[in-house]
Design a protein around this motif. Structure first.
Motif, PDB file in Angstrom:
ATOM      1  N   ARG A 172      31.455  35.737  46.675  1.00  0.00           N
ATOM      2  CA  ARG A 172      32.350  35.014  46.076  1.00  0.00           C
ATOM      3  C   ARG A 172      31.787  33.656  45.666  1.00  0.00           C
ATOM      4  O   ARG A 172      31.523  32.897  46.562  1.00  0.00           O
ATOM      5  CB  ARG A 172      33.854  34.853  46.798  1.00  0.00           C
TER       6      ARG A 172
ATOM      7  N   GLU B 105      32.298  30.141  43.392  1.00  0.00           N
ATOM      8  CA  GLU B 105      33.588  28.999  42.802  1.00  0.00           C
ATOM      9  C   GLU B 105      32.878  27.877  42.301  1.00  0.00           C
ATOM     10  O   GLU B 105      31.872  27.242  42.955  1.00  0.00           O
ATOM     11  CB  GLU B 105      34.577  28.722  43.910  1.00  0.00           C
TER      12      GLU B 105
ATOM     13  N   GLY C  19      28.755  41.257  46.663  1.00  0.00           N
ATOM     14  CA  GLY C  19      30.234  40.779  46.998  1.00  0.00           C
ATOM     15  C   GLY C  19      30.430  39.283  47.215  1.00  0.00           C
ATOM     16  O   GLY C  19      31.690  39.213  47.564  1.00  0.00           O
TER      17      GLY C  19
ATOM     18  N   VAL D 222      36.172  31.393  39.363  1.00  0.00           N
ATOM     19  CA  VAL D 222      35.961  32.026  40.671  1.00  0.00           C
ATOM     20  C   VAL D 222      35.282  33.386  40.059  1.00  0.00           C
ATOM     21  O   VAL D 222      35.844  34.090  39.159  1.00  0.00           O
ATOM     22  CB  VAL D 222      37.278  32.690  41.426  1.00  0.00           C
ATOM     23  N   VAL D 223      34.129  33.651  40.551  1.00  0.00           N
ATOM     24  CA  VAL D 223      33.147  34.753  40.192  1.00  0.00           C
ATOM     25  C   VAL D 223      32.794  35.568  41.391  1.00  0.00           C
ATOM     26  O   VAL D 223      32.546  35.032  42.586  1.00  0.00           O
ATOM     27  CB  VAL D 223      31.830  34.198  39.500  1.00  0.00           C
ATOM     28  N   LYS D 224      32.832  37.073  41.091  1.00  0.00           N
ATOM     29  CA  LYS D 224      31.934  37.981  42.095  1.00  0.00           C
ATOM     30  C   LYS D 224      30.606  37.781  42.007  1.00  0.00           C
ATOM     31  O   LYS D 224      30.094  38.294  40.924  1.00  0.00           O
ATOM     32  CB  LYS D 224      32.656  39.279  41.965  1.00  0.00           C
ATOM     33  N   GLY D 225      29.971  37.178  42.952  1.00  0.00           N
ATOM     34  CA  GLY D 225      28.767  37.331  42.816  1.00  0.00           C
ATOM     35  C   GLY D 225      27.909  38.630  43.555  1.00  0.00           C
ATOM     36  O   GLY D 225      28.502  39.400  43.694  1.00  0.00           O
TER      37      GLY D 225
ATOM     38  N   GLU E  59      22.049  42.714  38.603  1.00  0.00           N
ATOM     39  CA  GLU E  59      22.857  41.338  38.195  1.00  0.00           C
ATOM     40  C   GLU E  59      22.029  40.499  37.049  1.00  0.00           C
ATOM     41  O   GLU E  59      22.019  39.108  37.305  1.00  0.00           O
ATOM     42  CB  GLU E  59      22.922  40.636  39.187  1.00  0.00           C
TER      43      GLU E  59
ATOM     44  N   ASP F 209      36.580  36.707  38.122  1.00  0.00           N
ATOM     45  CA  ASP F 209      37.921  37.061  38.841  1.00  0.00           C
ATOM     46  C   ASP F 209      38.980  36.176  38.157  1.00  0.00           C
ATOM     47  O   ASP F 209      39.849  36.655  37.868  1.00  0.00           O
ATOM     48  CB  ASP F 209      37.782  36.603  40.510  1.00  0.00           C
TER      49      ASP F 209
ATOM     50  N   HIS G 260      32.272  39.926  35.675  1.00  0.00           N
ATOM     51  CA  HIS G 260      32.275  39.248  37.146  1.00  0.00           C
ATOM     52  C   HIS G 260      33.185  38.105  37.350  1.00  0.00           C
ATOM     53  O   HIS G 260      33.257  37.708  38.422  1.00  0.00           O
ATOM     54  CB  HIS G 260      30.876  39.059  37.597  1.00  0.00           C
TER      55      HIS G 260
END
Length: 148
Positions: free
Chosen positions: A66, A68, A64, A58-61, A134, A45, A43
């Motif tokens: 984002r 940080e 969808g 930076v992570v895709k939570g 998740e 980015d 996850h």
């Protein structure tokens, strides 16, 4: 800012490990360049190093979103340990570490990752994230298997 004790007491703590058939120095060097982490952390980015100790993640939570944060290395022992924590007004308050323990005369390494964090929406956010598939514990296990 919450400290690691507060995070483990009021947030989520995850610990996972994997055995990798490489010596600790090679694994430490790869991991220490945080910009390598998106290569195996599903996850994640990006990680951008601001200097030798500071980084931006930076992570895709879930759903969808984002997420940080900025982090800094708070403890480091070459070929053995890297510890970090989020700083400032980060979206996610967290702390973590990765340990590299030599096995089999330095021909293998036990890599242990420990994360403590406060999800953006607290425990409810973590529960919703798990319901959406998740689960952070499972994610870390999968990430470590890709690292292997």
């Amino acid at each position: 800012m919450a400290d690691a004790h507060d995070l483990s007491e009021h947030g989520i703590q995850v610990e996972r490990h994997v055995i990798v058939h490489k010596a600790p120095p090679a694994l430490f060097a790869f991991w220490r360049n945080f910009e390598n982490l998106p290569r195996f952390i599903g996850h994640l980015d990006s990680v951008t190093m601001a200097d030798d100790k500071a980084s931006h993640w930076v992570v895709k939570g879930p759903a969808g979103a984002r997420v940080e944060w900025d982090a800094r290395i708070i403890n480091e022992h070459e070929n053995e340990l890297i510890s970090w924590e989020s700083v400032g007004g980060s979206d996610v308050q967290h702390a973590g570490s990765v340990q590299f323990r030599p096995l089999a005369g330095d021909r293998a390494t036990d890599v242990t990752v420990t994360l403590r964090y406060q999800p953006p929406a607290g425990r409810l956010g973590a529960t919703v994230a798990r319901l959406l598939g998740e689960d952070p514990s499972e994610q870390i296990a999968e990430d470590l298997n890709r690292f292997k």
